[in-house]
Design a protein around this motif. Structure first.
Motif, PDB file in Angstrom:
ATOM      1  N   GLY A 194      19.100  -3.480 -42.062  1.00  0.00           N
ATOM      2  CA  GLY A 194      19.968  -3.441 -43.238  1.00  0.00           C
ATOM      3  C   GLY A 194      20.113  -4.741 -44.001  1.00  0.00           C
ATOM      4  O   GLY A 194      20.801  -4.772 -45.024  1.00  0.00           O
ATOM      5  N   THR A 228      15.029   2.122 -43.712  1.00  0.00           N
ATOM      6  CA  THR A 228      15.867   0.954 -43.990  1.00  0.00           C
ATOM      7  C   THR A 228      16.920   1.266 -45.060  1.00  0.00           C
ATOM      8  O   THR A 228      18.048   0.789 -44.971  1.00  0.00           O
ATOM      9  N   TYR A 229      16.580   2.075 -46.057  1.00  0.00           N
ATOM     10  CA  TYR A 229      17.605   2.451 -47.049  1.00  0.00           C
ATOM     11  C   TYR A 229      18.715   3.261 -46.386  1.00  0.00           C
ATOM     12  O   TYR A 229      19.897   3.057 -46.664  1.00  0.00           O
ATOM     13  N   ASP A 230      18.348   4.171 -45.526  1.00  0.00           N
ATOM     14  CA  ASP A 230      19.361   4.957 -44.830  1.00  0.00           C
ATOM     15  C   ASP A 230      20.251   4.052 -43.979  1.00  0.00           C
ATOM     16  O   ASP A 230      21.470   4.232 -43.932  1.00  0.00           O
ATOM     17  N   GLN A 231      19.653   3.082 -43.307  1.00  0.00           N
ATOM     18  CA  GLN A 231      20.431   2.178 -42.470  1.00  0.00           C
ATOM     19  C   GLN A 231      21.374   1.321 -43.307  1.00  0.00           C
ATOM     20  O   GLN A 231      22.497   1.048 -42.916  1.00  0.00           O
ATOM     21  N   LYS A 232      20.878   0.890 -44.446  1.00  0.00           N
ATOM     22  CA  LYS A 232      21.660  -0.041 -45.271  1.00  0.00           C
ATOM     23  C   LYS A 232      22.771   0.666 -46.050  1.00  0.00           C
ATOM     24  O   LYS A 232      23.897   0.173 -46.119  1.00  0.00           O
ATOM     25  N   ASN A 238      27.425  -3.461 -48.886  1.00  0.00           N
ATOM     26  CA  ASN A 238      26.513  -2.326 -49.095  1.00  0.00           C
ATOM     27  C   ASN A 238      27.198  -0.990 -49.343  1.00  0.00           C
ATOM     28  O   ASN A 238      26.747  -0.189 -50.140  1.00  0.00           O
ATOM     29  N   GLY A 262      23.468   4.223 -45.969  1.00  0.00           N
ATOM     30  CA  GLY A 262      24.052   5.447 -45.434  1.00  0.00           C
ATOM     31  C   GLY A 262      23.587   6.702 -46.138  1.00  0.00           C
ATOM     32  O   GLY A 262      23.900   7.819 -45.711  1.00  0.00           O
TER      33      GLY A 262
END
Lengths: 360, 360, 360, 360
Positions: free
Chosen positions: B219, A109-113, B357, A115
């Protein structure tokens, strides 16, 4: 990102698990409170790893440094900066999770949010962030103590092992008498046994922390949205691994009829308004009524397990992954000071906000 | 008092149950959404009293008036003012509760906090305030629909009668097929029967509403404090009569071991990242992961019962008090649109906040 | 106390002039910006004391340490903690002001408000706090640069010596060409001379900083309250020693008639909408219109003078007091990077907030 | 959009000039203040059009309706909703400005920001929105009066005609003695004459409003960002047509040396701490010091003029446009109650916030 909590007694936390350290700024603490560094350190010592064989054997000293806001032993009304420097931050190898998405962690989720993410030990999503909350809670505790409010939390359940009685029948002074932080000694022993067995199976186990607040004056809480229990619930749900919150009769109260559930008022011998039962958990219409506040917080089992699990990497390819290093088989004992801290922060904020209720 | 909710998509509600009316200002709704008054009215019609024999027979039309913010059928980015005028506001006699503290109501706490209160029908603490939230939710719904997000809530439990299967096995299009708003027809019938029996005994009964959100992009959620589930929990706990909130595995998840609880990732045939189980309830580290979000909300039995109860007056003297008028024996069916509205408001806010974000 | 600024790009500063140091937490900076420590240090070097014979000869290295939020040279979306440790914090004797109320300083008001204060060098009310803003501004600058927005400030007036032309006729690249930070070299020389004379008389002198922002897209600013110029004004008025703010035609515009003051629109050869004059200062209805933003900020003469002055102590007794140590005879040259920083912070926040204006 | 102002005493305004009406919700007003509808109406009557031949001859009754928050003549601590219905909202033809961008208006910027706008009479960007602020200010005034704080504003300058003396030499009770709202009768007459001449030339003229606050206790203001003057400045700059703000010595103070500018403290016969001069304008370090607060606000000439002007339409094509209808040739007389209202709102908020400064 939103790293601030509270309206008038307001904290902002920062820091990653394997960066330079973890910190907090407290803005809005009233002037005139006596605060010693030792008070803050004592709270951190309750949360730090390596306290017993039930928690992670990682050794972290978690020494707090006061960066601002205290002068000659008192708060001055200016922002209080606290910082806990990480140790050995560069010594570990995290390449095995740099591109992996650990199950039930925040990597994906951090990667999705964002990048990108600091993948070392969870970075910002690590529960290490809560050290900052515990440090801030120690300052808020001084404010509550000044007004006679007492916050206590304890482990009420680990896996299926639960304390068989309500908080009223417990001696809360026994919370620190065992490493589980359960004030019912026999149950504490069974909980400890379950945690050890789980650890030995390379697994993890969840449970429930109960919170109790005594000495709360009537009138705290800001409806219709910032009801006292809504702020407590939000505070608890912001803690890593928390999956549920209930107060007073909670989910169990849905099984009662209104005639059973209502708390009838009476006046005691001291002329104090009281209720005969406390299904309301000390809060009515979102405002404290002077009775004890109590609530329960559900923690899931820790996501990091040492067994291999199927997952994917950041290319979407399936891989096998096993946790490494030293982790808690059960987060509950160390969650107690965190629940204490968040409870304390909510009440400190509400105490200050209630000053604006009416004209003098 | 704190009558605002949301950071970017922000509502402020006002109004008392027996004053001129109930209203809301929505500040921060983006420009360019097509919104009809009929959309808002339809949402209010789901919440209003008198829809079936399971709810209060009170008749309230709950006609909404748009005071600002819409022009030529579209939002303009300016604040949207909505107002629902109360009817017959002066026609009832509330002298029996002017000085009485109804059990498990907010009469006592409002008096303690503010030194005075509008005692007619609960005033500001009345659940009638939630009409404003439902109206605002209808606008937020337009934003969510624009991005393909679908919110559904249903009654999952009334007293001890519960839906025997998870939401995945239900046809959510059946929610409105019965007055209970339970998409499991047989269970709905048993719930209706329990509500009627309870009503006939002059008693009330509580229960659980389940919430499901589908089509949520990964996200959404602003850790560490404004985690998506923490905001959902806070939103639900701000609804009258709510005593608990859990998401994903919730309290039940405390009984699982980590090896059972972890949601392992895989890539499906469409190349979409998914999890094999969803104990996370669609949220990891406080951020949506693209799976369905689901949660459960506990409602206590309505505090107003027609049976006489012991209580005190504002002089501390013991009195007997019985509810008068027309009240809901069970709030659950009418709570569904309120849960829908608050869920929608949280997601609309998080959708807008997530735009900040990362750099383009 | 309120030590946070900004809604989405939000900073919280902490620290006292003679405590451990000065710090800031930036919450809400988007992920993906390349930021080097050297960028932040360069901004601090513009503000630090001892740069020329026009400023205080105090030597402070003002070395910044990054405590969190940067990973592998990029912002990660997590809070960025920055800290500037004070040097020699314990080496001076402040007993002469422990009980004295310095004229036009904040000693008396802090004592009245908080009941106590850190009296060493002004404590929290010291302009040293602005170092934290400058550090944060260096990060915000990266965001603005990413979108092509350029912020410039310069000294437009010292005492009665003023730049004789408008900003359009100046070469803003000359700002750093002299220690006054005035891009009009002849005027800069006269300003420097006035500052030296004032210093030699043990006195201080004020002046005006002009701010210019170029490359701003139309659409920034959040009416009706958070108009772009209202946020700029608030930001400037939060800087120590600032007594006034005007934008566009400002106070001088009150002398024009509407027919003279209105900025008529036209379309230029590139099809770009422009105005023939810019009395609006690039902002109409609180929203940027794509023209240059410009404004002016009035700074009073520094309150600390080395001449003896009459004042009182905290017992209300009249005393004589003279400043000691090394102070700025004129704050203007060092104010330029602070005005830059606050301008940058306002625009970064407005840039992020504008993302929520309309549906895609 | 950001339509809320204040932290604890918080208002949210809504409404367009030619929609159903203009409204405000006040959240956070303490319980126990006696407020009559007539108090609010009287404030609105000072602002409404058509009061004299110096203002627009438009007739608007501006009748306020209380929607919530008052009960039996007192505030209850719940949100106070106020609404002023527009009259004849549909009766005018605005087709001439539907596609035109009026010079120095917000038509162009609203279109750029939101992609659409309510073009009737300025919509949300109309100064009519300030009626809501004036209504809210009347409630805040009750709080200030309860604590002995008195707010006065007056017209200090129209075009080049200015009051020749400072506020200390004026009899502020004369403000309402003439339609200009200037307490210096001879100057008022010259101002009136200038306004009439300007009106007859189909032009408009600007000026300056001075604000004075007396009876303010020491200790209001929340540094480092929410300094009392920064909040006042932000409040003033949020008013339509305002181009500048200064307090105390303001821009003129930049011409003084520190030895001239510093306000030396002394203790008066009553044992009260005072300053011999008040260049600080009653505020030091962002906190009130107990002396009178004073400030000045610059208003540009009204942008709507009846003369034809060159501009463009929303296709970028050059057109000629002349204002129609009835407009103010000078906004200053009607700006006075708006400045009063915003000053009052800032002080009410700061009064409540100051309650959290220190422990009892």
């Amino acid at each position: 990102m939103s790293n601030s909590f509270g309206t008038l007694f307001r904290i902002t936390t920062f820091g990653e698990s394997h960066g330079p350290g973890i910190g907090v700024v407290i803005d809005g603490c009233p002037a005139g409170l006596a605060v010693e560094v030792a008070d803050i350190q004592a709270a951190l010592d309750r949360r730090r790893p390596g306290q017993s064989d039930l928690t992670t054997p990682r050794k972290e000293a978690d020494q707090v440094e006061v960066l601002s806001g205290l002068f000659q032993g008192y708060t001055t009304g200016t922002p209080i900066g606290l910082f806990i420097r990480n140790q050995d931050q560069a010594s570990h190898d995290y390449s095995h999770i740099e591109h992996a998405y650990r199950p039930s962690h925040a990597d994906y989720t951090y990667d999705q949010k964002y990048g990108r993410r600091d993948y070392r030990g969870g970075g910002r999503s690590s529960a290490r962030e809560t050290a900052a909350r515990v440090a801030a809670g120690a300052v808020a505790h001084k404010l509550l103590a000044h007004y006679g409010i007492r916050v206590s939390s304890y482990v009420a359940q680990v896996g299926a092992v639960q304390v068989p009685v309500g908080y009223q029948e417990l001696d809360l002074s026994l919370i620190e008498s065992n490493p589980v932080r359960c004030p019912h000694p026999e149950t504490a022993e069974r909980m400890a046994e379950l945690i050890r067995q789980t650890r030995d199976r390379q697994d993890t186990v969840g449970g429930i922390v109960a919170g109790v607040v005594q000495g709360v004056p009537a009138g705290l809480g800001e409806p219709v949205f910032d009801r006292l229990h809504a702020e407590l619930g939000r505070a608890m749900l912001s803690i890593n691994a928390v999956k549920g919150f209930e107060y007073g009769s909670g989910f169990g109260g849905t099984l009662l009829f209104g005639s059973e559930h209502n708390d009838t008022f009476y006046t005691d011998e001291q002329g104090q308004v009281r209720t005969r039962t406390n299904h309301s958990g000390g809060i009515q219409g979102g405002i404290s009524n002077g009775q004890d506040i109590y609530f329960r917080v559900a923690f899931k089992p820790v996501a990091t397990i040492l067994q291999p699990q199927a997952t994917i990497n950041d290319q979407g390819e399936e891989i096998m992954l096993a946790g490494r290093g030293r982790h808690d088989p059960c987060v509950l004992p160390r969650a107690v000071p965190i629940v204490d801290a968040m409870t304390t922060l909510v009440l400190a904020d509400m105490l200050l906000r209630a000053r604006a209720n009416k004209v003098d």
